[in-house]
Design an enzyme around this catalytic site. Structure first.
Site, PDB file in Angstrom:
ATOM      1  N   LYS A  24      13.796   0.761 -18.181  1.00  0.00           N
ATOM      2  CA  LYS A  24      13.473   1.250 -16.844  1.00  0.00           C
ATOM      3  C   LYS A  24      14.642   0.976 -15.888  1.00  0.00           C
ATOM      4  O   LYS A  24      14.935   1.780 -14.995  1.00  0.00           O
ATOM      5  CB  LYS A  24      12.187   0.564 -16.359  1.00  0.00           C
ATOM      6  CG  LYS A  24      11.809   0.804 -14.939  1.00  0.00           C
ATOM      7  CD  LYS A  24      10.916   2.008 -14.741  1.00  0.00           C
ATOM      8  CE  LYS A  24      10.677   2.233 -13.257  1.00  0.00           C
ATOM      9  NZ  LYS A  24       9.605   3.029 -12.901  1.00  0.00           N
ATOM     10  N   ALA A  56       0.827  -1.226   0.000  1.00  0.00           N
ATOM     11  CA  ALA A  56       0.000   0.000   0.000  1.00  0.00           C
ATOM     12  C   ALA A  56       0.854   1.267   0.000  1.00  0.00           C
ATOM     13  O   ALA A  56       0.575   2.225   0.712  1.00  0.00           O
ATOM     14  CB  ALA A  56      -0.933  -0.017   1.211  1.00  0.00           C
ATOM     15  N   ASN A 114      15.426  15.055  -9.374  1.00  0.00           N
ATOM     16  CA  ASN A 114      15.905  14.395 -10.598  1.00  0.00           C
ATOM     17  C   ASN A 114      16.596  15.376 -11.556  1.00  0.00           C
ATOM     18  O   ASN A 114      17.643  15.072 -12.126  1.00  0.00           O
ATOM     19  CB  ASN A 114      14.742  13.722 -11.330  1.00  0.00           C
ATOM     20  CG  ASN A 114      14.099  12.618 -10.516  1.00  0.00           C
ATOM     21  OD1 ASN A 114      14.585  12.278  -9.440  1.00  0.00           O
ATOM     22  ND2 ASN A 114      13.004  12.067 -11.017  1.00  0.00           N
ATOM     23  N   ASN A 174      17.860   7.105  -9.737  1.00  0.00           N
ATOM     24  CA  ASN A 174      17.490   6.761  -8.354  1.00  0.00           C
ATOM     25  C   ASN A 174      18.674   6.842  -7.385  1.00  0.00           C
ATOM     26  O   ASN A 174      18.609   7.612  -6.419  1.00  0.00           O
ATOM     27  CB  ASN A 174      16.803   5.391  -8.329  1.00  0.00           C
ATOM     28  CG  ASN A 174      15.398   5.461  -8.913  1.00  0.00           C
ATOM     29  OD1 ASN A 174      15.022   6.450  -9.519  1.00  0.00           O
ATOM     30  ND2 ASN A 174      14.624   4.435  -8.731  1.00  0.00           N
TER      31      ASN A 174
HETATM   32  O1  PAF Z   1      11.737   5.436  -9.076  1.00  0.00           O
HETATM   33  C1  PAF Z   1      11.504   6.550  -9.546  1.00  0.00           C
HETATM   34  O2  PAF Z   1      11.242   7.493  -8.819  1.00  0.00           O
HETATM   35  C2  PAF Z   1      11.503   6.655 -11.054  1.00  0.00           C
HETATM   36  O3  PAF Z   1      12.388   5.671 -11.513  1.00  0.00           O
HETATM   37  C3  PAF Z   1      11.892   7.976 -11.663  1.00  0.00           C
HETATM   38  C4  PAF Z   1      11.699   7.911 -13.144  1.00  0.00           C
HETATM   39  C5  PAF Z   1      13.314   8.271 -11.318  1.00  0.00           C
HETATM   40  C6  PAF Z   1      10.962   9.112 -11.263  1.00  0.00           C
HETATM   41  O4  PAF Z   1      11.297   9.849 -10.181  1.00  0.00           O
END
Ligand code: PAF
Length: 325
Positions: free
Chosen positions: A192, A14, A210, A200
């Site tokens: 991804k 959740a 980011n 990250n």
């Molecule tokens: O985990 C995340 O937060 C995502 O991979 C990303 C794209 C970095 C977005 O903040």
């Protein structure tokens, strides 16, 4: 049972993604139940009984059901949105409720989970999903939608009967979230992975949003070095790459410039991260293929130290955050 009936969903995990999907599935008229690990979490949820979603333009709440994982009762459709390291314990906790026709969708960051699931639950009908949706948790069961991108669903090693997979896809489409069935899910998962191996951990280490990562030459060079290693391993695994990972990561950093990554959030809260399923997975693959991954190794060494410090600093909050996932 998988005919044209309304599916009954259970969501386990959740956090931001679990709450978001629970909200959208319930809005589509699908009966939806959150599965919670302990009584404290259940009591907290039942004090409102709602999931709340903030977006740039609205604030909306919707009631959903909730119950303990330990409860009895079949689970037909399970969306598992726990952290990667919690997938096996989560499936074990509800194994007594799964039946031969149950369908499980695994939606995690990182890679290597599906292989573990296949090994430990060889009979399980499961699909994988990877999403570009940005969401973060403001408070328990209250999240902010930070950008609704596509989600891709796919069959891992043909674990699932294709007709059943198609039906699950149709059900998910009713949520009105942008979802595609992806015959070549591996390519999406590796894209991804490149994002999760760069944005990250770097945002967590540098304690920044980011977008900050691409404001300096050093940041850009580091992203490039990590992406090159991920790409080499992907190529060795014969993964189709339609645009260099480096370029894709730069685009995502630009599009999500104002977001704090999920790993940044984990470190801030002293929670375990999924680094072993992102950079750790790349390093492991490199070892198997005898390909060097020095930048990922360097990064994970720094990161492990950061994760330990953050966990020690937040020990007193552990009990609280543990029960949510
Ligand atoms: O985990 C995340 O937060 C995502 O991979 C990303 C794209 C970095 C977005 O903040």
């Amino acid at each position: 049972m998988h005919k044209d009936v309304t599916p009954v969903w259970h969501i386990l995990g959740a956090g931001a993604m679990g709450c978001l999907w629970a909200y959208y599935l319930k809005s589509a008229g699908h009966p939806t139940t959150l599965l919670l690990k302990n009584c404290a979490a259940l009591e907290r949820f039942l004090s409102t009984g709602n999931i709340t979603i903030n977006s740039a333009t609205s604030l909306a709440s919707l009631p959903v059901r909730a119950e303990l994982t330990t409860q009895k009762g079949n689970i037909d459709y399970l969306l598992l949105t726990t952290k990667a390291y919690d997938v096996i314990p989560a499936l074990s906790a509800v194994a007594h409720r799964l039946h031969p026709n149950s369908v499980v969708i695994l939606m995690q960051n990182g890679m290597g989970i599906a292989e573990q699931v296949c090994q430990q639950f060889p009979e399980l009908n499961f699909l994988l999903a990877t999403t570009t949706i940005g969401a973060h948790r403001n408070a328990p069961f209250c999240i902010t939608e930070a950008g609704l991108g596509p989600t891709y669903l796919g069959n891992f090693a043909q674990c699932m009967d294709p007709n059943l997979a198609q039906q699950v896809y149709n059900y998910l489409c009713e949520s009105n979230l942008d979802i595609s069935f992806e015959p070549n899910l591996n390519a999406r998962l590796w894209q991804k992975l490149a994002i999760s191996c760069t944005i990250n951990p770097l945002t967590a280490i540098l304690n920044c949003k980011n977008g900050e990562l691409i404001k300096s030459d050093e940041g850009i060079q580091l992203i490039k070095a990590i992406c090159d290693e991920v790409e080499t391993i992907a190529q060795a695994n014969k993964i189709a790459i339609n645009q260099p990972y480096f370029q894709q990561v730069l685009n995502v950093a630009k599009q999500t410039a104002e977001n704090y990554s999920s790993m940044w959030q984990d470190i801030q809260r002293g929670r375990q991260t999924e680094i072993q399923y992102t950079n750790g997975f790349v390093i492991q693959q490199g070892e198997n293929l005898q390909v060097e991954t020095p930048t990922n190794q360097w990064l994970i060494d720094i990161f492990n130290q950061l994760e330990e410090e953050s966990s020690q600093a937040h020990t007193h909050e552990k009990n609280y955050s543990d029960y949510l996932h």
